[in-house]
Design a protein around this motif. Sequence first.
Motif, PDB file in Angstrom:
ATOM      1  N   GLU A 120       0.725  -1.075  -0.251  1.00  0.00           N
ATOM      2  CA  GLU A 120       0.415   0.107   0.160  1.00  0.00           C
ATOM      3  C   GLU A 120       0.682   1.336   0.073  1.00  0.00           C
ATOM      4  OE1 GLU A 120      -3.792  -1.495   2.347  1.00  0.00           O
ATOM      5  OE2 GLU A 120      -2.648  -1.219   3.705  1.00  0.00           O
ATOM      6  N   PRO A 121       0.389   2.679  -0.325  1.00  0.00           N
ATOM      7  CA  PRO A 121      -1.294   2.072  -1.321  1.00  0.00           C
ATOM      8  C   PRO A 121      -1.492   2.010  -2.415  1.00  0.00           C
ATOM      9  CG  PRO A 121       0.113   4.073  -1.562  1.00  0.00           C
ATOM     10  CD  PRO A 121       1.086   3.874  -1.189  1.00  0.00           C
ATOM     11  N   ASN A 172      -3.526   1.224  -8.679  1.00  0.00           N
ATOM     12  CA  ASN A 172      -4.365   1.876  -8.416  1.00  0.00           C
ATOM     13  C   ASN A 172      -4.308   2.829  -6.256  1.00  0.00           C
ATOM     14  OD1 ASN A 172      -6.717   3.869  -7.678  1.00  0.00           O
ATOM     15  ND2 ASN A 172      -7.916   2.196  -7.776  1.00  0.00           N
ATOM     16  N   PRO A 173      -4.165   3.257  -6.420  1.00  0.00           N
ATOM     17  CA  PRO A 173      -4.296   4.781  -7.224  1.00  0.00           C
ATOM     18  C   PRO A 173      -3.209   5.816  -7.718  1.00  0.00           C
ATOM     19  CG  PRO A 173      -3.885   5.248  -4.602  1.00  0.00           C
ATOM     20  CD  PRO A 173      -3.648   3.874  -4.434  1.00  0.00           C
ATOM     21  N   THR A 174      -1.576   4.803  -7.872  1.00  0.00           N
ATOM     22  CA  THR A 174      -0.640   5.963  -7.957  1.00  0.00           C
ATOM     23  C   THR A 174      -0.376   5.882  -9.837  1.00  0.00           C
ATOM     24  OG1 THR A 174       0.274   3.724  -7.645  1.00  0.00           O
ATOM     25  CG2 THR A 174       0.534   5.648  -5.707  1.00  0.00           C
ATOM     26  N   GLY A 175      -1.582   4.534  -9.819  1.00  0.00           N
ATOM     27  CA  GLY A 175      -0.566   4.771 -11.311  1.00  0.00           C
ATOM     28  C   GLY A 175       0.725   3.844 -12.244  1.00  0.00           C
ATOM     29  N   GLY A 342      -7.477   9.560  -0.049  1.00  0.00           N
ATOM     30  CA  GLY A 342      -6.140   8.936   1.511  1.00  0.00           C
ATOM     31  C   GLY A 342      -4.788   8.934   1.151  1.00  0.00           C
ATOM     32  N   VAL A 343      -4.054   9.316   0.645  1.00  0.00           N
ATOM     33  CA  VAL A 343      -2.521   9.350   0.019  1.00  0.00           C
ATOM     34  C   VAL A 343      -2.480  10.140   1.058  1.00  0.00           C
ATOM     35  CG1 VAL A 343      -0.621   8.644  -1.067  1.00  0.00           C
ATOM     36  CG2 VAL A 343      -3.268   7.909  -1.734  1.00  0.00           C
ATOM     37  N   PRO A 344      -1.416  10.678   1.827  1.00  0.00           N
ATOM     38  CA  PRO A 344      -1.534  12.005   1.927  1.00  0.00           C
ATOM     39  C   PRO A 344      -0.672  13.079   1.286  1.00  0.00           C
ATOM     40  CG  PRO A 344      -0.779  10.581   4.059  1.00  0.00           C
ATOM     41  CD  PRO A 344      -0.927  10.063   2.790  1.00  0.00           C
ATOM     42  N   GLY A 345      -1.063  13.984   1.128  1.00  0.00           N
ATOM     43  CA  GLY A 345      -0.423  15.272   0.093  1.00  0.00           C
ATOM     44  C   GLY A 345      -1.070  14.794  -1.793  1.00  0.00           C
ATOM     45  N   TRP A 346      -1.455  13.646  -1.329  1.00  0.00           N
ATOM     46  CA  TRP A 346      -1.871  13.792  -3.400  1.00  0.00           C
ATOM     47  C   TRP A 346      -3.421  13.819  -3.335  1.00  0.00           C
ATOM     48  CZ3 TRP A 346       2.332  13.200  -6.421  1.00  0.00           C
ATOM     49  CH2 TRP A 346       3.683  13.151  -5.866  1.00  0.00           C
TER      50      TRP A 346
END
Length: 373
Positions: A120-121, A172-175, A342-346
Amino acid sequence: MSDVRIDDLPVRDELRGKSPYGAPQLDVPVRLNTNENPYPLPEPLVERIAERVREAARGLNRYPDRDAVELRTELARYLTRTTGHELSLAHVWAANGSNEVIQQLLQTFGGPGRTAIGFEPSYSMHGLIARGTGTAWISGPRHDDFTVDVEAAAKAIAEHQPDVVFITTPNNPTGNAVPAETVLALYEAAQAAKPSMVVVDEAYVEFSHGDSLLPLIEGRPNLVVSRTMSKAFGAAGLRLGYLAAHPAVVDAVQLVRLPYHLSAVTQATALAALEHTDTLLKYVDQLKAERDRLVTELRALGYEVTDSDANFVQFGRFDGEGGAHEVWRKILDRGVLVRDNGVPGWLRVTAGTPDENDAFLDAVRELKKELHA
């Protein structure tokens, strides 16, 4: 009658205090928060769906094909053609969305007294479905750039000896995509700890710069690749997911499938969509170009952007009071809905039509000026 809350009910301990999965469904001009394909199905396909559903409707007094033989055969044909790896009906299973595929895998190979790990994330439903099936969930490590830390991940697998390992690529969610070498290394680590199932979630693979990892299932009976028709096929409302694996895996998940779990209407609609694969994949090429445009434009504006192989882009970083959620609200105030995962800062934005992406970029340009005013 007194108010009763969830926690007042005799729910299982591992579900107490948890929130259901979901993204805001708000009535705004531009919705780019759920990674849907923004293009409606082409009219010839709509007509073909109507024809197939009409045919299916004549037999709705009977149960559907329990084994979805025709659908699985066509899915195998699609995978063979697009990956170059020969598959048959016996290698493919289908269910109501990739989430039901994941649920069936966890019901079969997880459950009480067993564990699953993800890095995670990543896709939050892996952990939610694990808990829903009584499977203990372990959050594994990633690097700061959101790539999988192979050494640390292998160490975590050796330490916890999970029964199921999830690898999401594109993530997901980073791609970002996961290289084949990483999947192979974690597969070997999982088999060394104890024979464990490794599930490669390829929900967004059609948007990737690289190839599917599906050919890796050859000679690896404990490796499963899951897919969906929600994204590239533009059929999120259909709810059709599927997996490819050794035939023994397909046999195993049928131990937990509900009777006649795929309706005749669902099977008919999916078959119609598979007849129009070439047309639908042209939309994928358009969305990949728009995704790359979003990456370029956001970086030119000074935002940090994670490399994306999906139909969405993670961008940031947002610090200070309110952080990413405050920026999310400001973008929403300008009529554009993106996702705060909910990924801090993104934040995460789905690649939409050119006009939708223009509206989003205009919103973040305005926001950039406001933040630096």
